[in-house]
Design an enzyme around this catalytic site. Sequence first.
Site, PDB file in Angstrom:
ATOM      1  N   ARG A   1      -1.428  -4.987   8.186  1.00 41.09           N
ATOM      2  CA  ARG A   1      -2.809  -4.706   8.549  1.00 41.09           C
ATOM      3  C   ARG A   1      -3.824  -5.648   7.921  1.00 41.09           C
ATOM      4  O   ARG A   1      -4.965  -5.742   8.380  1.00 41.09           O
ATOM      5  CB  ARG A   1      -3.152  -3.266   8.132  1.00 41.09           C
TER       6      ARG A   1
ATOM      7  N   GLY B   1      15.316  -1.415  -0.832  1.00 37.18           N
ATOM      8  CA  GLY B   1      15.628  -0.008  -1.053  1.00 37.18           C
ATOM      9  C   GLY B   1      15.653   0.733   0.266  1.00 37.18           C
ATOM     10  O   GLY B   1      14.624   0.912   0.904  1.00 37.18           O
TER      11      GLY B   1
ATOM     12  N   ARG C   1       0.808  -1.218   0.000  1.00 40.05           N
ATOM     13  CA  ARG C   1       0.000   0.000   0.000  1.00 40.05           C
ATOM     14  C   ARG C   1       0.848   1.279   0.000  1.00 40.05           C
ATOM     15  O   ARG C   1       0.339   2.372  -0.225  1.00 40.05           O
ATOM     16  CB  ARG C   1      -0.963   0.012   1.189  1.00 40.05           C
ATOM     17  N   GLY C   2       2.116   1.142   0.266  1.00 37.80           N
ATOM     18  CA  GLY C   2       3.002   2.317   0.184  1.00 37.80           C
ATOM     19  C   GLY C   2       3.160   2.740  -1.270  1.00 37.80           C
ATOM     20  O   GLY C   2       2.921   1.955  -2.184  1.00 37.80           O
ATOM     21  N   ARG C   3       3.585   3.976  -1.467  1.00 36.65           N
ATOM     22  CA  ARG C   3       3.681   4.500  -2.829  1.00 36.65           C
ATOM     23  C   ARG C   3       4.643   3.665  -3.663  1.00 36.65           C
ATOM     24  O   ARG C   3       4.357   3.303  -4.799  1.00 36.65           O
ATOM     25  CB  ARG C   3       4.159   5.953  -2.773  1.00 36.65           C
TER      26      ARG C   3
ATOM     27  N   ALA D   1      19.974  -1.193  -1.941  1.00 38.46           N
ATOM     28  CA  ALA D   1      20.275   0.001  -2.743  1.00 38.46           C
ATOM     29  C   ALA D   1      19.656   1.246  -2.123  1.00 38.46           C
ATOM     30  O   ALA D   1      18.471   1.284  -1.849  1.00 38.46           O
ATOM     31  CB  ALA D   1      19.759  -0.176  -4.164  1.00 38.46           C
ATOM     32  N   PRO D   2      20.481   2.275  -1.893  1.00 41.35           N
ATOM     33  CA  PRO D   2      19.928   3.538  -1.394  1.00 41.35           C
ATOM     34  C   PRO D   2      19.117   4.265  -2.473  1.00 41.35           C
ATOM     35  O   PRO D   2      18.313   5.122  -2.167  1.00 41.35           O
ATOM     36  CB  PRO D   2      21.170   4.368  -1.054  1.00 41.35           C
TER      37      PRO D   2
ATOM     38  N   LYS E   1      11.536  21.767  -0.570  1.00 42.54           N
ATOM     39  CA  LYS E   1      12.616  20.961   0.012  1.00 42.54           C
ATOM     40  C   LYS E   1      13.240  21.737   1.164  1.00 42.54           C
ATOM     41  O   LYS E   1      13.532  22.918   1.038  1.00 42.54           O
ATOM     42  CB  LYS E   1      13.662  20.667  -1.057  1.00 42.54           C
TER      43      LYS E   1
ATOM     44  N   HIS F   1      15.885  21.649  -6.997  1.00 44.44           N
ATOM     45  CA  HIS F   1      14.680  20.988  -6.496  1.00 44.44           C
ATOM     46  C   HIS F   1      13.552  22.006  -6.326  1.00 44.44           C
ATOM     47  O   HIS F   1      13.785  23.212  -6.293  1.00 44.44           O
ATOM     48  CB  HIS F   1      14.958  20.322  -5.142  1.00 44.44           C
ATOM     49  N   HIS F   2      12.357  21.486  -6.195  1.00 41.05           N
ATOM     50  CA  HIS F   2      11.181  22.297  -5.864  1.00 41.05           C
ATOM     51  C   HIS F   2      11.433  23.060  -4.565  1.00 41.05           C
ATOM     52  O   HIS F   2      12.271  22.662  -3.752  1.00 41.05           O
ATOM     53  CB  HIS F   2       9.976  21.379  -5.692  1.00 41.05           C
TER      54      HIS F   2
END
Lengths: 267, 267, 267, 267
Positions: free
Chosen positions: C38, C100, C12-14, C126-127, C160, C156-157
């Site tokens: 859950r 990850g 359920r995570g992105r 992997a980071p 941040k 970046h936007h």
Amino acid sequence: MSKVRVVVAGPRGRMGNEAVNLVKNTENYELVAVLDHRHGGKLLNDIEGFHGFSSVPVFSNIEDCFQNVQADVLIDLTIPEVGMHHTRTALQYGVRPVVGTTGFTNDDLQELENTCNEKELGCIIAPNFALGAVLMMKFSQMAGKYFRDVEIIELHHDQKLDAPSGTAVKTAEMISEVRESKVQGHPAEKETMAGARGANFDGMHIHSVRLPGLIAHQQVMFGSEGQMLTIRHDSFNRASFMSGVKLAVDTVMKIDTFVYGLENIME
Amino acid sequence: MSKVRVVVAGPRGRMGNEAVNLVKNTENYELVAVLDHRHGGKLLNDIEGFHGFSSVPVFSNIEDCFQNVQADVLIDLTIPEVGMHHTRTALQYGVRPVVGTTGFTNDDLQELENTCNEKELGCIIAPNFALGAVLMMKFSQMAGKYFRDVEIIELHHDQKLDAPSGTAVKTAEMISEVRESKVQGHPAEKETMAGARGANFDGMHIHSVRLPGLIAHQQVMFGSEGQMLTIRHDSFNRASFMSGVKLAVDTVMKIDTFVYGLENIME
Amino acid sequence: MSKVRVVVAGPRGRMGNEAVNLVKNTENYELVAVLDHRHGGKLLNDIEGFHGFSSVPVFSNIEDCFQNVQADVLIDLTIPEVGMHHTRTALQYGVRPVVGTTGFTNDDLQELENTCNEKELGCIIAPNFALGAVLMMKFSQMAGKYFRDVEIIELHHDQKLDAPSGTAVKTAEMISEVRESKVQGHPAEKETMAGARGANFDGMHIHSVRLPGLIAHQQVMFGSEGQMLTIRHDSFNRASFMSGVKLAVDTVMKIDTFVYGLENIME
Amino acid sequence: MSKVRVVVAGPRGRMGNEAVNLVKNTENYELVAVLDHRHGGKLLNDIEGFHGFSSVPVFSNIEDCFQNVQADVLIDLTIPEVGMHHTRTALQYGVRPVVGTTGFTNDDLQELENTCNEKELGCIIAPNFALGAVLMMKFSQMAGKYFRDVEIIELHHDQKLDAPSGTAVKTAEMISEVRESKVQGHPAEKETMAGARGANFDGMHIHSVRLPGLIAHQQVMFGSEGQMLTIRHDSFNRASFMSGVKLAVDTVMKIDTFVYGLENIME
């Protein structure tokens, strides 16, 4: 159409030399004299490095020059100290000056403007003749009305001493004249390494990159939701100045007022 | 100051939906009605996806709408077929239209201009509301007066069917209105692989890049001896259109004439 | 060829959600179970947002999972706290982990490496799974052997919080492992506005640009006399991570050792 | 450590001249002779344009040179016709050649490789000494394994006759050696103006920009879902070649094999 009769001051200087070549290579220009304090009385042909100018006299004194030669335009790319004297004298003799300098004082500029108005003579003083750089600044100012978020990155060779560059500061100043003031970035923004966010000018950020190999480059970035507008100028060498000098010469012949900055003759 | 009373046509469309949010999030705007052919008679609140609009009526007929609701501006981001009827009717009722479309004919535009003049009402029709894209085109045209050598690179995702993009062609057209015509590149230039030099528009070259990952980007490059000027727009998503819609709404309230193209209200 | 049997943790995570879709859309992969604290005991189909997974069981306990289901690979894109337990357990059951995270300690990594060697099982931690970003860093390190003058610009936007970005610092660290140390710029260089020259990392300069509209971008610039080499990565959205996850899954099936960082499986 | 004794062929050529300066300015190099068919028997000092080389003899015949002078390395940046003779002779005399040329045939290269193996002598032949350009191509090839979608934009001054550039074609060839073949763009893609999508090489697209002001630039763009990786090289002048020559000289002293292409000595 008769040719534009041009006098160039300082033909041995790097820029003056390019100006001599510009006049030589432009069909409707004619080089009628040069000003050179060291070679007065010679012909330009006699100065080392100049060929094919056997009929161009050299004067060391500007009054002598204009008393003996009919000229339309004086191109002066020398230093402010002599530049102001040259400009003033040219106007006295009805010759239209095109002068590249950042060194005139506000009083100087005011005096020249008054003389131009009185004599109804065109005169163009420009701190920068690189058309692309002038347009970059002009467009940046225009965009600054619609985008409040701006960052400037200027990039130069690593022998440059000062950061940010004069052009970057000038660009930021021009934008801030029209931009609604804003402190950019997140209010809680934090530098974990000092300086990461660059210099701050009225809330805008300026970043100076220095690398061997680079010449002189600047990009101005405007962001708003979902989009970015970037205006970039790359200057590879000084030949780029001559198209601006040519524009100024052509324009100064058509106007009867004083203009400071090429951006004011570009629409 | 009293609020600008806005009607939005097509609130369920992607752009109409963003427009509803724009009005909601702008302090001095007030959403007084929406036009939706399928939900006439309801409140906006009752349409799926809209919350907090319990007082906004939905009309399926534009005449009904303007007979029942006092409005200042109509925002129409629908399709040309209904857009022209909406625009015409709005002007009849003294409501100022802000319309996003490329689909109106010259006759349509002439008719609207006549009506605006007669009624002394502002009206803005814009093919493109992305301020950054509009400025990119405007600046490119301005630069085209001073630089005859231009190349356009437009970059889009690889699902785009046509090349070059409409924006690239429009940009080239705008530049060619002011640029002295020139066949660029070396006269003896030769393509050893067909197409390398891109498409040719009045001697300018246009290159279309297509890659997965890309969205919608364009850069216009001007070169002359020793320098390059680049103007680039990156469009990341459609939210970018709303700042243009807002500018148009604010402007249309102040003018009493017809305007086609946002570039004509940006100085 | 038999399919690679995959378990995804945190569907359920992105990122987990994208991983479920990756497995679904890859012909020779098969989703054999998911881990979700859950929804243990259900089928994936029963969780909102998932369709077409009527045969995929959900487990809330990882030991249960591996006792009941034959799996080849565990994809874990959750959080370090559960990630380490998941990775350790997967290896116990002969399942190859693809994880990850940037959160594992050196002790964690050492323990996992030992287990991999003992069991001769592949494992990839992997980071960063964005292949383009990983290559940007790898190439920057390679170039750093030949160019001592480097500047990093990360963009970046404006939401941040920290500057410079973790990726920029990581890149600088990787370059400084191979680059001959050097204080860049002119020795007499002077900031007329504080911060103009950016942050300093071992003599390299890092600049952080923040603008609304931007997403996540970085360019690493190397200069030497007469030339510049630039390596740039633009990240537009998280879908970019999945090609890296796929590369890791394909690779982990072929190796019997522990690997930290995608750069070590890219040649 | 004793100095590397260098012979430079063609000191009056543009590149040979830079090589003479490189040797002069590198502390552990020593210029022991030059080859110049027109000035044999003189000292380098006696040739116009060279100062401070009073002890460096000039030979017009390469055999004479190596019979009289003890040398470690021959730098040859002349033309293929004499280059092959020079290289062959240098190896005969136990001198390691560093040669910049694209003109040797496969038979030439095979012969040189055999001689190197036999004599266990290092020899480096390189078509391109600009380290940045070599890395751009090497990185592009590496990235081509992970990104199938590639477009190349090369940009040069408008006096260049052929499009695309040799470097662009070479880059595309190197990528296609490792890239899974693919016709890029939408299958139904359509050019409304011929050439817009550029040249096609194995499904990759190549675009050639020509503008006055530009020098020699290339960017290779790789796209995949949600991301883009760009590798760019800007060549501003030929000084950029000398760092590659230096790398080759340093490396050729350490190896006892034949190497073609700088990319093979950069890791």
